[in-house]
Design a protein around this motif. Structure first.
Motif, PDB file in Angstrom:
ATOM      1  N   PRO A   1      20.591  40.183 -58.672  1.00 44.75           N
ATOM      2  CA  PRO A   1      21.007  41.070 -59.764  1.00 44.75           C
ATOM      3  C   PRO A   1      22.514  41.292 -59.750  1.00 44.75           C
ATOM      4  CG  PRO A   1      19.125  42.003 -58.593  1.00 44.75           C
ATOM      5  CD  PRO A   1      19.517  40.763 -57.856  1.00 44.75           C
ATOM      6  N   GLY A   2      23.136  41.169 -60.911  1.00 44.22           N
ATOM      7  CA  GLY A   2      24.587  41.347 -61.016  1.00 44.22           C
ATOM      8  C   GLY A   2      25.354  40.061 -60.732  1.00 44.22           C
ATOM      9  N   HIS A   3      24.711  39.113 -60.099  1.00 37.52           N
ATOM     10  CA  HIS A   3      25.374  37.822 -59.799  1.00 37.52           C
ATOM     11  C   HIS A   3      24.413  36.710 -60.139  1.00 37.52           C
ATOM     12  CE1 HIS A   3      28.623  39.992 -57.928  1.00 37.52           C
ATOM     13  NE2 HIS A   3      27.762  40.626 -57.127  1.00 37.52           N
ATOM     14  N   ILE A   4      24.306  36.433 -61.421  1.00 38.78           N
ATOM     15  CA  ILE A   4      23.211  35.569 -61.866  1.00 38.78           C
ATOM     16  C   ILE A   4      23.286  34.153 -61.306  1.00 38.78           C
ATOM     17  CG2 ILE A   4      24.399  34.918 -64.036  1.00 38.78           C
ATOM     18  CD1 ILE A   4      21.486  35.272 -65.277  1.00 38.78           C
ATOM     19  N   LEU A   5      24.537  33.671 -61.063  1.00 34.53           N
ATOM     20  CA  LEU A   5      24.686  32.324 -60.467  1.00 34.53           C
ATOM     21  C   LEU A   5      25.104  32.415 -59.003  1.00 34.53           C
ATOM     22  CD1 LEU A   5      26.390  30.292 -63.337  1.00 34.53           C
ATOM     23  CD2 LEU A   5      23.970  30.419 -62.753  1.00 34.53           C
ATOM     24  N   GLY A   6      24.959  33.559 -58.416  1.00 33.91           N
ATOM     25  CA  GLY A   6      25.308  33.719 -57.000  1.00 33.91           C
ATOM     26  C   GLY A   6      26.787  34.011 -56.815  1.00 33.91           C
ATOM     27  N   THR A   7      27.179  34.096 -55.543  1.00 32.97           N
ATOM     28  CA  THR A   7      28.589  34.338 -55.221  1.00 32.97           C
ATOM     29  C   THR A   7      29.067  33.349 -54.171  1.00 32.97           C
ATOM     30  OG1 THR A   7      28.025  35.911 -53.487  1.00 32.97           O
ATOM     31  CG2 THR A   7      28.463  36.828 -55.686  1.00 32.97           C
ATOM     32  N   THR A   8      30.371  33.299 -53.982  1.00 33.39           N
ATOM     33  CA  THR A   8      30.954  32.397 -52.979  1.00 33.39           C
ATOM     34  C   THR A   8      31.058  33.099 -51.636  1.00 33.39           C
ATOM     35  OG1 THR A   8      33.213  33.100 -53.325  1.00 33.39           O
ATOM     36  CG2 THR A   8      32.380  31.406 -54.810  1.00 33.39           C
ATOM     37  N   ASN A   9      31.546  32.352 -50.649  1.00 34.90           N
ATOM     38  CA  ASN A   9      31.759  32.923 -49.306  1.00 34.90           C
ATOM     39  C   ASN A   9      32.580  34.189 -49.360  1.00 34.90           C
ATOM     40  OD1 ASN A   9      30.855  30.442 -48.848  1.00 34.90           O
ATOM     41  ND2 ASN A   9      32.654  29.712 -47.681  1.00 34.90           N
ATOM     42  N   ARG A  10      33.519  34.162 -50.337  1.00 34.65           N
ATOM     43  CA  ARG A  10      34.464  35.270 -50.381  1.00 34.65           C
ATOM     44  C   ARG A  10      34.121  36.258 -51.494  1.00 34.65           C
ATOM     45  NH1 ARG A  10      39.937  32.445 -50.734  1.00 34.65           N
ATOM     46  NH2 ARG A  10      39.037  30.380 -50.496  1.00 34.65           N
ATOM     47  N   GLY A  11      32.863  36.230 -51.883  1.00 33.39           N
ATOM     48  CA  GLY A  11      32.381  37.241 -52.819  1.00 33.39           C
ATOM     49  C   GLY A  11      32.792  37.029 -54.260  1.00 33.39           C
ATOM     50  N   GLY A  12      33.281  35.826 -54.614  1.00 34.96           N
ATOM     51  CA  GLY A  12      33.617  35.545 -56.016  1.00 34.96           C
ATOM     52  C   GLY A  12      32.340  35.312 -56.816  1.00 34.96           C
ATOM     53  N   ASP A  13      32.259  35.896 -58.003  1.00 35.08           N
ATOM     54  CA  ASP A  13      31.070  35.723 -58.829  1.00 35.08           C
ATOM     55  C   ASP A  13      31.135  34.359 -59.514  1.00 35.08           C
ATOM     56  OD1 ASP A  13      28.721  36.312 -60.232  1.00 35.08           O
ATOM     57  OD2 ASP A  13      29.902  36.978 -61.977  1.00 35.08           O
ATOM     58  N   VAL A  14      30.169  33.498 -59.208  1.00 35.85           N
ATOM     59  CA  VAL A  14      30.192  32.130 -59.736  1.00 35.85           C
ATOM     60  C   VAL A  14      30.098  32.136 -61.269  1.00 35.85           C
ATOM     61  CG1 VAL A  14      29.024  29.893 -59.742  1.00 35.85           C
ATOM     62  CG2 VAL A  14      29.247  31.175 -57.616  1.00 35.85           C
ATOM     63  N   PHE A  15      29.256  33.036 -61.805  1.00 38.80           N
ATOM     64  CA  PHE A  15      29.104  33.086 -63.259  1.00 38.80           C
ATOM     65  C   PHE A  15      30.434  33.426 -63.936  1.00 38.80           C
ATOM     66  CE2 PHE A  15      27.901  35.323 -67.245  1.00 38.80           C
ATOM     67  CZ  PHE A  15      27.301  34.235 -67.876  1.00 38.80           C
ATOM     68  N   TYR A  16      31.152  34.406 -63.342  1.00 41.75           N
ATOM     69  CA  TYR A  16      32.460  34.769 -63.890  1.00 41.75           C
ATOM     70  C   TYR A  16      33.399  33.563 -63.873  1.00 41.75           C
ATOM     71  CZ  TYR A  16      36.669  37.460 -64.882  1.00 41.75           C
ATOM     72  OH  TYR A  16      37.815  37.944 -65.461  1.00 41.75           O
ATOM     73  N   GLY A  17      33.365  32.836 -62.736  1.00 44.69           N
ATOM     74  CA  GLY A  17      34.228  31.666 -62.596  1.00 44.69           C
ATOM     75  C   GLY A  17      33.892  30.590 -63.607  1.00 44.69           C
ATOM     76  N   VAL A  18      32.591  30.410 -63.843  1.00 47.16           N
ATOM     77  CA  VAL A  18      32.171  29.385 -64.798  1.00 47.16           C
ATOM     78  C   VAL A  18      32.662  29.752 -66.206  1.00 47.16           C
ATOM     79  CG1 VAL A  18      30.134  28.524 -66.023  1.00 47.16           C
ATOM     80  CG2 VAL A  18      30.220  28.433 -63.530  1.00 47.16           C
ATOM     81  N   VAL A  19      32.460  31.014 -66.593  1.00 48.07           N
ATOM     82  CA  VAL A  19      32.820  31.435 -67.944  1.00 48.07           C
ATOM     83  C   VAL A  19      34.340  31.454 -68.133  1.00 48.07           C
ATOM     84  CG1 VAL A  19      32.758  33.345 -69.591  1.00 48.07           C
ATOM     85  CG2 VAL A  19      30.704  32.754 -68.285  1.00 48.07           C
ATOM     86  N   TRP A  20      35.054  32.080 -67.243  1.00 45.45           N
ATOM     87  CA  TRP A  20      36.511  32.146 -67.392  1.00 45.45           C
ATOM     88  C   TRP A  20      37.172  30.807 -67.077  1.00 45.45           C
ATOM     89  CZ3 TRP A  20      39.642  35.884 -69.461  1.00 45.45           C
ATOM     90  CH2 TRP A  20      38.959  37.017 -69.945  1.00 45.45           C
TER      91      TRP A  20
END
Ligand SMILES: Nc1ncnc2c1ncn2[C@@H]1O[C@H](COP(=O)(O)OP(=O)(O)OP(=O)(O)O)[C@@H](O)[C@H]1O
Ligand code: SF4
Ligand SMILES: [Mg+2]
Lengths: 310, 433
Positions: A85-104
């Motif tokens: 929940p809150g991280h639909i595509l998971g996060t990285t080692n350093r807590g980066g939200d993958v979904f945010y990274g994909v979209v931005w």
């Protein structure tokens, strides 16, 4: 005479109106030819989705403050699997939200490709036109330079320049511009040389059109379609090469860029955390594929040389 | 000479040579003599037909006339009054005694198309237009007919913006098209219609002269006739002059008042159309006429059709340039060493054994062979049928010295254009008699 002028007034309105309609119809015809090819349509759908994602990025995910191009960090939720929940595509080692990274990352890619493509097109078209129109020694020298540039593989060349300039996203843009303008120069030169021999150019000279008018009205519009095709292809290629450079670490760490994200997720792969690299990697692949499909479709319709192939 | 009418165009010894470039450094290794000293006049309302085989320089002349190519040498004058023409001719005959220098200077600065500037040049641009052979290449595929035909009007600000379209429609109507064709792209028309669009564009500025470069060669015969009739009618209505370029003699006969026949960049015969068709003087003209079956008349039946290759315009033959193909050539037609070499094509081993050629000019040469046997063989070959009798007679000296053969011919001037019995000009030694 007076009556004539009145008629003229009516025709005047008519003129722009019908000319506009005819041109519109022509462009729609071209569009429908492009859309007749299913793979092109597939590419176009993906492109539109990608663009929508890039444009509506602030709507889709809450922009990070102060700089939305920086990945937000949620250290407590680091290494979450997808569908958390809150991280639909998971996060990285350093807590980066993958979904945010994909979209931005789509927004970053769009920024990158549009910037690089417009700069390279302008540069290449100007240099190619000068070579083609002036000819002689100028042409000879410019084309030797182009040959040298073209003899070095794109990726290696971009890598070398970016490495020399030092790691930053701006330098990646710069490196890509330096590498990618040559193709346009060469395409444009060939086109200009071909078109300037056309008799409609002679006809324009005979009626007294200025050199600039001839360039803008006759040569440029008639030589532009291969440039447009190449630009569409490069919208894809540039993101691919750009992501590769970022992946190697030539842009700032932590920005929302697909290559950076793949690189950040890499460490986790051996431990089974496949998601952080896979999703952005997939995006790079889809982006490049989609623009290449559209570019190929455009080429088939616009470039008469490949027409017989179909 | 037309008495009181202006001479719209006067070409005087016009030359256009194109450099041949080779290698990485684009060194100039020779010159293509595309147009090599051409003179003729076009009167007001007159059609001059320019004929000749492919590559003889017709298009190049058309492009020189319309100002697309700068001249290598010579002058083209535009719109001369009878007095000015007389003054010019006078000046050329008696260069030394300059009687009316100021008039000559005035002519040079107001009528010489390579020298005029400003308003005069603008005026010439308006008055000399061109229609090309390839109607696809001569209309931009991205412009609408309305843009194409109205463009000259815009450039020369002939009329107010709101009159542009009525004027364009008028022009289209004059060439047999209409309002309904305004907003279409060129590719939506047939070849004949596209050529009509080109003609409308050429008419837009109401010119005095139109250069027509094979305007109907690409069209079907029936369409061809329609376009020719249109051109004919337009000429009558507007008093236009035409420079009509073609290789089709039946077309030229239908259209032209005067004919200029070209061969290898030079005029070989020029005169009134009736005269040339009734009584051609130059062997080349005769051969051309003999080669068009629909025109054959008894005069020509004795002429063999043209055969053999056209010589390289980068090295045009001296003397009479037609002699390599002329069926009635004479001893005095200006033979040169190259002719012997050209005739050796059946003796490959002999050509292969030539080691070097030392050729101080076209009429003298020292050929050095691998063996003295070959040298003797050459002399023998010159004695056989492979070398025409007239050519053999023209050889002044041929001597074998070991491996060398020295050959010399009498040097010959270019055969001049002279008035022949029917009043036309002809460049042939036979006409000089
Ligand atoms: N721009 C150029 N550069 C070099 N050579 C040229 C150029 N234009 C023409 N030539 C040469 O000049 C000669 C005359 O060419 P031109 O096109 O005037 O002939 P033409 O009589 O119009 O022939 P055609 O009937 O085939 O149209 C040819 O040998 C041609 O190769
Ligand atoms: S001068 Fe006359 S006869 Fe002699 S080669 Fe030329 S055309 Fe033939
Ligand atoms: Mg031609």
């Amino acid at each position: 005479m007076k009556k004539n002028a009145q008629n003229a007034g009516i025709d005047e309105v008519n003129f722009y109106d019908s000319a506009f309609n005819v041109r519109l119809k022509r462009n729609l015809e071209i569009l429908s030819n492009v859309l007749a090819n299913p793979t092109t349509v597939l590419g176009l759908i993906i492109v539109i989705l990608m663009l929508a994602m890039a444009i509506f990025a602030p709507v889709i995910t809450e922009p990070n403050t102060p700089d939305p191009y920086q990945m937000p960090r949620d250290w407590k939720a680091a290494r979450s699997a997808p569908l958390t929940p809150g991280h639909i595509l998971g996060t990285t080692n350093r807590g980066g939200d993958v979904f945010y990274g994909v979209v931005w990352g789509a927004r970053t890619s769009l920024k990158l490709s549009i910037l690089v493509v417009s700069l390279t097109v302008v540069l290449g078209v100007i240099i190619g036109s000068v070579a083609g129109i002036v000819g002689g020694k100028v042409d000879e020298i410019l084309m030797r330079i182009v040959d040298v540039f073209l003899s070095i593989p794109e990726l290696i060349f971009a890598l070398a320049i970016a490495a020399i300039l030092g790691p930053s996203f701006t330098n990646i843009i710069l490196a890509l511009v330096i590498v990618f303008w040559v193709k346009y120069a060469r395409i444009m030169r060939a086109q200009v040389i071909r078109i300037k021999q056309r008799e409609y150019v002679d006809a324009a000279k005979i009626m007294g059109a200025s050199k600039l008018q001839i360039y803008l009205k006759d040569i440029l519009p008639n030589s532009f379609s291969p440039v447009m095709v190449q630009a569409t292809l490069d919208m894809g290629n540039i993101v691919l090469v750009g992501a590769t450079l970022s992946f190697i670490g030539l842009s700032e760490a932590g920005i929302a860029e697909w290559g950076v994200l793949v690189s950040e997720g890499q460490a986790g792969i051996s431990a089974g955390r496949w998601w952080a690299s896979t999703f952005p990697g997939l995006m790079v692949f889809l982006w490049a594929l989609a623009f290449n499909l559209v570019g190929d479709g455009l080429r088939d319709v616009l470039d008469p040389r490949t027409e017989t192939k179909r | 000479m037309s008495n009181s009418k202006n001479t719209i165009l006067s070409l005087r010894n016009v030359k256009k040579h194109f450099p041949i470039k080779e290698g990485v450094f684009q060194n100039v290794v020779g010159q293509v003599h595309a147009v090599d000293g051409v003179s003729f006049d076009i009167g007001a309302g007159e059609t001059v037909g320019l004929v000749g085989e492919s590559g003889c320089g017709k298009t190049t002349i058309g492009r020189c006339v319309s100002g697309l190519e700068p001249l290598t040498d010579g002058d083209i004058f535009f719109d001369l009054t009878p007095e000015k023409l007389v003054a010019l001719e006078d000046f050329e005959k008696h260069q030394s005694e300059i009687k009316n220098k100021y008039l000559i200077d005035e002519i040079q600065s107001t009528s010489n198309i390579s020298k005029i500037e400003g308003d005069d040049f603008y005026n010439y641009r308006r008055n000399c237009q061109m229609v090309f052979q390839d109607s696809f290449s001569s209309l931009s595929p991205r412009q609408l007919v309305s843009d194409i035909v109205s463009r000259p009007l815009k450039i020369h600000k002939v009329c107010a913006d709101n009159e542009l379209i009525p004027r364009t429609i008028e022009l289209l109507e004059q060439v047999g098209l209409g309002k309904q064709h305004l907003y279409r792209f060129p590719h939506q028309f047939s070849g004949g219609q596209r050529q009509r669009i080109s003609i409308a564009r050429a008419l837009a500025l109401d010119p005095k002269l139109i250069v027509l470069d094979e305007p109907t060669s690409a069209l079907d015969v029936s369409v061809q006739a329609q376009i020719l009739n249109l051109l004919h009618d337009l000429q009558k209505q507007r008093g236009l002059s035409y420079l009509f370029i073609t290789h089709n003699l039946s077309v030229i006969r239908h259209m032209a008042d005067k004919i200029v026949v070209m061969y290898l960049g030079k005029v070989v015969e020029a005169g009134k159309t009736e005269d040339i068709f009734a009584n051609p003087q130059h062997p080349y003209t005769k051969a051309l006429l003999a080669a068009s079956p629909d025109l054959s008349e008894d005069v020509m039946s004795d002429m063999a059709a043209l055969d053999g290759p056209i010589p390289d315009p980068a090295r045009p033959p001296q003397g009479c340039s037609f002699r390599t193909r002329c069926p009635v050539s004479r001893t005095e037609c200006g033979w040169e060493v190259d002719d012997i070499i050209r005739r050796l094509e059946h003796h490959e081993t002999l050509i292969d054994s030539i080691k070097s050629v030392h050729q101080p000019d076209a009429f003298n040469a020292k050929l050095t062979f691998e063996t003295s046997l070959s040298a003797i063989e050459l002399k023998d070959v010159v004695g056989t049928k492979d070398i025409p009798k007239q050519m053999r007679k023209a050889i002044k000296k041929i001597e074998v010295k070991g491996n060398d053969v020295n050959i010399s011919f009498d040097p010959v001037q270019t055969v001049p254009l002279v008035q022949s019995e029917n009043g036309s000009l002809s460049r042939c030694v036979l006409a000089n008699k």
